[in-house]
Write a protein that holds these residues in place. Structure first.
Motif, PDB file in Angstrom:
ATOM      1  N   LEU A  50       0.820  -1.217   0.000  1.00  0.00           N
ATOM      2  CA  LEU A  50       0.000   0.000   0.000  1.00  0.00           C
ATOM      3  C   LEU A  50       0.851   1.264   0.000  1.00  0.00           C
ATOM      4  O   LEU A  50       0.402   2.320  -0.446  1.00  0.00           O
ATOM      5  CB  LEU A  50      -0.929  -0.002   1.209  1.00  0.00           C
ATOM      6  N   GLY A  51       2.044   1.181   0.539  1.00  0.00           N
ATOM      7  CA  GLY A  51       2.936   2.326   0.509  1.00  0.00           C
ATOM      8  C   GLY A  51       2.563   3.464   1.437  1.00  0.00           C
ATOM      9  O   GLY A  51       2.993   4.600   1.234  1.00  0.00           O
ATOM     10  N   LYS A  52       1.768   3.184   2.448  1.00  0.00           N
ATOM     11  CA  LYS A  52       1.412   4.210   3.426  1.00  0.00           C
ATOM     12  C   LYS A  52       1.150   3.538   4.771  1.00  0.00           C
ATOM     13  O   LYS A  52       0.896   2.337   4.823  1.00  0.00           O
ATOM     14  CB  LYS A  52       0.185   5.010   2.975  1.00  0.00           C
ATOM     15  N   PRO A  53       1.230   4.285   5.873  1.00  0.00           N
ATOM     16  CA  PRO A  53       1.112   3.677   7.200  1.00  0.00           C
ATOM     17  C   PRO A  53      -0.200   2.935   7.427  1.00  0.00           C
ATOM     18  O   PRO A  53      -1.246   3.298   6.894  1.00  0.00           O
ATOM     19  CB  PRO A  53       1.214   4.889   8.140  1.00  0.00           C
ATOM     20  N   LEU A  54      -0.110   1.890   8.230  1.00  0.00           N
ATOM     21  CA  LEU A  54      -1.288   1.157   8.687  1.00  0.00           C
ATOM     22  C   LEU A  54      -1.484   1.499  10.159  1.00  0.00           C
ATOM     23  O   LEU A  54      -0.602   1.258  10.987  1.00  0.00           O
ATOM     24  CB  LEU A  54      -1.101  -0.352   8.532  1.00  0.00           C
ATOM     25  N   ILE A  55      -2.632   2.077  10.485  1.00  0.00           N
ATOM     26  CA  ILE A  55      -2.936   2.421  11.875  1.00  0.00           C
ATOM     27  C   ILE A  55      -3.621   1.214  12.505  1.00  0.00           C
ATOM     28  O   ILE A  55      -4.757   0.875  12.158  1.00  0.00           O
ATOM     29  CB  ILE A  55      -3.846   3.659  11.948  1.00  0.00           C
ATOM     30  N   ILE A  85      -7.573  -2.554  11.334  1.00  0.00           N
ATOM     31  CA  ILE A  85      -6.836  -1.447  10.738  1.00  0.00           C
ATOM     32  C   ILE A  85      -7.771  -0.275  10.439  1.00  0.00           C
ATOM     33  O   ILE A  85      -8.804  -0.442   9.782  1.00  0.00           O
ATOM     34  CB  ILE A  85      -6.134  -1.882   9.433  1.00  0.00           C
ATOM     35  N   SER A  86      -7.397   0.901  10.911  1.00  0.00           N
ATOM     36  CA  SER A  86      -8.202   2.102  10.680  1.00  0.00           C
ATOM     37  C   SER A  86      -8.203   2.465   9.197  1.00  0.00           C
ATOM     38  O   SER A  86      -7.192   2.327   8.502  1.00  0.00           O
ATOM     39  CB  SER A  86      -7.628   3.269  11.492  1.00  0.00           C
ATOM     40  N   MET A  87      -9.354   2.958   8.741  1.00  0.00           N
ATOM     41  CA  MET A  87      -9.475   3.422   7.361  1.00  0.00           C
ATOM     42  C   MET A  87      -9.332   4.939   7.260  1.00  0.00           C
ATOM     43  O   MET A  87      -9.701   5.549   6.255  1.00  0.00           O
ATOM     44  CB  MET A  87     -10.829   3.001   6.779  1.00  0.00           C
ATOM     45  N   ALA A  88      -8.774   5.552   8.304  1.00  0.00           N
ATOM     46  CA  ALA A  88      -8.610   7.009   8.292  1.00  0.00           C
ATOM     47  C   ALA A  88      -7.758   7.478   7.131  1.00  0.00           C
ATOM     48  O   ALA A  88      -7.955   8.576   6.608  1.00  0.00           O
ATOM     49  CB  ALA A  88      -7.992   7.472   9.613  1.00  0.00           C
ATOM     50  N   ASN A  89      -6.806   6.666   6.697  1.00  0.00           N
ATOM     51  CA  ASN A  89      -5.917   7.060   5.605  1.00  0.00           C
ATOM     52  C   ASN A  89      -5.903   6.044   4.464  1.00  0.00           C
ATOM     53  O   ASN A  89      -4.937   5.979   3.695  1.00  0.00           O
ATOM     54  CB  ASN A  89      -4.493   7.262   6.134  1.00  0.00           C
ATOM     55  N   HIS A  90      -6.971   5.273   4.348  1.00  0.00           N
ATOM     56  CA  HIS A  90      -7.050   4.271   3.276  1.00  0.00           C
ATOM     57  C   HIS A  90      -8.437   4.240   2.660  1.00  0.00           C
ATOM     58  O   HIS A  90      -9.444   4.523   3.341  1.00  0.00           O
ATOM     59  CB  HIS A  90      -6.718   2.872   3.816  1.00  0.00           C
ATOM     60  N   ASP A  91      -8.491   3.880   1.409  1.00  0.00           N
ATOM     61  CA  ASP A  91      -9.762   3.606   0.745  1.00  0.00           C
ATOM     62  C   ASP A  91     -10.104   2.146   1.036  1.00  0.00           C
ATOM     63  O   ASP A  91      -9.300   1.243   0.717  1.00  0.00           O
ATOM     64  CB  ASP A  91      -9.634   3.824  -0.760  1.00  0.00           C
ATOM     65  N   PRO A  92     -11.245   1.853   1.661  1.00  0.00           N
ATOM     66  CA  PRO A  92     -11.569   0.477   2.063  1.00  0.00           C
ATOM     67  C   PRO A  92     -11.514  -0.537   0.911  1.00  0.00           C
ATOM     68  O   PRO A  92     -11.030  -1.660   1.090  1.00  0.00           O
ATOM     69  CB  PRO A  92     -12.984   0.592   2.627  1.00  0.00           C
ATOM     70  N   VAL A  93     -12.000  -0.143  -0.254  1.00  0.00           N
ATOM     71  CA  VAL A  93     -12.026  -1.074  -1.385  1.00  0.00           C
ATOM     72  C   VAL A  93     -10.608  -1.473  -1.790  1.00  0.00           C
ATOM     73  O   VAL A  93     -10.289  -2.655  -1.955  1.00  0.00           O
ATOM     74  CB  VAL A  93     -12.765  -0.445  -2.592  1.00  0.00           C
ATOM     75  N   SER A 135     -14.575  10.469  -3.329  1.00  0.00           N
ATOM     76  CA  SER A 135     -13.417  10.175  -4.179  1.00  0.00           C
ATOM     77  C   SER A 135     -12.438   9.380  -3.349  1.00  0.00           C
ATOM     78  O   SER A 135     -12.419   9.463  -2.122  1.00  0.00           O
ATOM     79  CB  SER A 135     -12.762  11.467  -4.682  1.00  0.00           C
ATOM     80  N   SER A 136     -11.632   8.586  -4.042  1.00  0.00           N
ATOM     81  CA  SER A 136     -10.610   7.842  -3.323  1.00  0.00           C
ATOM     82  C   SER A 136      -9.474   8.785  -2.970  1.00  0.00           C
ATOM     83  O   SER A 136      -9.430   9.917  -3.434  1.00  0.00           O
ATOM     84  CB  SER A 136     -10.092   6.691  -4.205  1.00  0.00           C
ATOM     85  N   PHE A 137      -8.554   8.310  -2.141  1.00  0.00           N
ATOM     86  CA  PHE A 137      -7.438   9.155  -1.758  1.00  0.00           C
ATOM     87  C   PHE A 137      -6.599   9.468  -2.987  1.00  0.00           C
ATOM     88  O   PHE A 137      -6.230   8.583  -3.763  1.00  0.00           O
ATOM     89  CB  PHE A 137      -6.578   8.466  -0.697  1.00  0.00           C
ATOM     90  N   ALA A 138      -6.317  10.741  -3.168  1.00  0.00           N
ATOM     91  CA  ALA A 138      -5.551  11.172  -4.333  1.00  0.00           C
ATOM     92  C   ALA A 138      -4.092  10.763  -4.192  1.00  0.00           C
ATOM     93  O   ALA A 138      -3.531  10.759  -3.107  1.00  0.00           O
ATOM     94  CB  ALA A 138      -5.650  12.695  -4.493  1.00  0.00           C
ATOM     95  N   THR A 139      -3.487  10.413  -5.313  1.00  0.00           N
ATOM     96  CA  THR A 139      -2.061  10.116  -5.310  1.00  0.00           C
ATOM     97  C   THR A 139      -1.283  11.417  -5.314  1.00  0.00           C
ATOM     98  O   THR A 139      -1.798  12.465  -5.702  1.00  0.00           O
ATOM     99  CB  THR A 139      -1.673   9.293  -6.553  1.00  0.00           C
ATOM    100  N   ASP A 140      -0.040  11.326  -4.868  1.00  0.00           N
ATOM    101  CA  ASP A 140       0.794  12.521  -4.877  1.00  0.00           C
ATOM    102  C   ASP A 140       0.992  12.991  -6.308  1.00  0.00           C
ATOM    103  O   ASP A 140       1.290  12.197  -7.206  1.00  0.00           O
ATOM    104  CB  ASP A 140       2.161  12.222  -4.251  1.00  0.00           C
ATOM    105  N   ILE A 141       0.834  14.290  -6.542  1.00  0.00           N
ATOM    106  CA  ILE A 141       1.013  14.841  -7.882  1.00  0.00           C
ATOM    107  C   ILE A 141       2.412  15.419  -8.012  1.00  0.00           C
ATOM    108  O   ILE A 141       3.001  15.856  -7.017  1.00  0.00           O
ATOM    109  CB  ILE A 141      -0.035  15.933  -8.184  1.00  0.00           C
ATOM    110  N   PRO A 142       2.977  15.394  -9.218  1.00  0.00           N
ATOM    111  CA  PRO A 142       4.317  15.966  -9.389  1.00  0.00           C
ATOM    112  C   PRO A 142       4.302  17.472  -9.178  1.00  0.00           C
ATOM    113  O   PRO A 142       3.244  18.105  -9.201  1.00  0.00           O
ATOM    114  CB  PRO A 142       4.659  15.606 -10.850  1.00  0.00           C
ATOM    115  N   LEU A 143       5.468  18.019  -8.993  1.00  0.00           N
ATOM    116  CA  LEU A 143       5.574  19.453  -8.827  1.00  0.00           C
ATOM    117  C   LEU A 143       5.117  20.179 -10.083  1.00  0.00           C
ATOM    118  O   LEU A 143       5.070  19.610 -11.171  1.00  0.00           O
ATOM    119  CB  LEU A 143       7.027  19.841  -8.508  1.00  0.00           C
ATOM    120  N   ALA A 144       4.785  21.448  -9.947  1.00  0.00           N
ATOM    121  CA  ALA A 144       4.333  22.243 -11.080  1.00  0.00           C
ATOM    122  C   ALA A 144       5.369  22.206 -12.196  1.00  0.00           C
ATOM    123  O   ALA A 144       6.576  22.197 -11.950  1.00  0.00           O
ATOM    124  CB  ALA A 144       4.093  23.684 -10.641  1.00  0.00           C
ATOM    125  N   ARG A 145       4.884  22.214 -13.434  1.00  0.00           N
ATOM    126  CA  ARG A 145       5.780  22.089 -14.574  1.00  0.00           C
ATOM    127  C   ARG A 145       6.727  23.279 -14.688  1.00  0.00           C
ATOM    128  O   ARG A 145       7.869  23.142 -15.111  1.00  0.00           O
ATOM    129  CB  ARG A 145       4.939  21.981 -15.854  1.00  0.00           C
TER     130      ARG A 145
END
Length: 222
Positions: A50-55, A85-93, A135-145
């Protein structure tokens, strides 16, 4: 499986799951800990996937705490093979799909408490479905062009600033020369021309700044 009277008794060399601590996995009521290496390996794999913390709300439960807690008599938490596991920072699906891929076949959903139970027991499902999220949790976007140092707006603004400061500087020099000797005053006409040159530079910079802003807005760069 290895059991400890308290999670503080776990030797550091015996703990192999870098994203979790013994305190996170231990019984919340007594501090006791039962280490099930297979279940913890899967939990670590899920964390990496998942690449992110599990609470972790709850992991191992001692029999006495499980009874006070109102847990099932045959709860997988008693074996150290279950995790809430908390879903505070995850999309359940997405979370449930990833949990199944790494080998958690027991899935219980608790949307009212916002957590998902996972265990390594037989395949089974229970609980209420999570309501659809906007909406699902957004992925990190790259820096401005456009980098600031390369910005046309930034460069034009700089030119305008130089022009403005230059014109002001010439004005001060002219005032100083007005008080100087007559020979130096001969330079005054040239300074007047230089001042107008800086004024033109400032106006040109402002014009380019306005154009660049409008153009960037149209392109959606800003």
């Amino acid at each position: 499986m290895t059991s400890y009277q308290h999670w503080r008794n776990v030797p550091a060399k015996e703990w192999h799951w870098p994203n979790f601590s013994p305190a996170e996995i231990a019984c919340r009521g007594t501090g006791k800990l039962r280490v099930n290496a297979d279940a913890l390996d899967r939990l670590q794999e899920l964390r990496v996937t998942l690449g992110k913390p599990l609470i972790v709300n709850s992991a191992y439960r001692s029999p006495e705490h499980n009874k006070r807690f109102g847990g099932a008599k045959a709860s997988k938490h008693l074996d150290g093979t279950a995790f809430d596991i908390s879903m505070a920072n995850h999309d359940p699906v997405a979370f449930i799909a990833a949990a199944r891929r790494v080998g958690f076949m027991g899935i219980g959903t608790y949307p009212r408490s916002n957590f998902v139970h996972i265990d390594t027991g037989p395949t089974r499902n229970w609980g209420e479905p999570f309501p659809p999220r906007a909406s699902s949790f957004a992925t990190d976007i790259p820096l401005a062009r456009e980098y600031l140092a390369e910005s046309r707006t930034f460069k034009a603004s700089g030119a305008a600033g130089v022009g403005t400061l230059g014109a002001a500087g010439v004005e001060v020099a002219q005032q100083a020369l007005a008080e100087a000797q007559g020979a130096i005053q001969l330079l005054s006409p040239y300074l007047d021309s230089l001042r107008w040159l800086f004024v033109a530079l400032a106006l040109g910079g402002i014009a380019v700044t306005i154009y660049a802003r409008l153009d960037d807005w149209k392109r959606g760069q800003r």
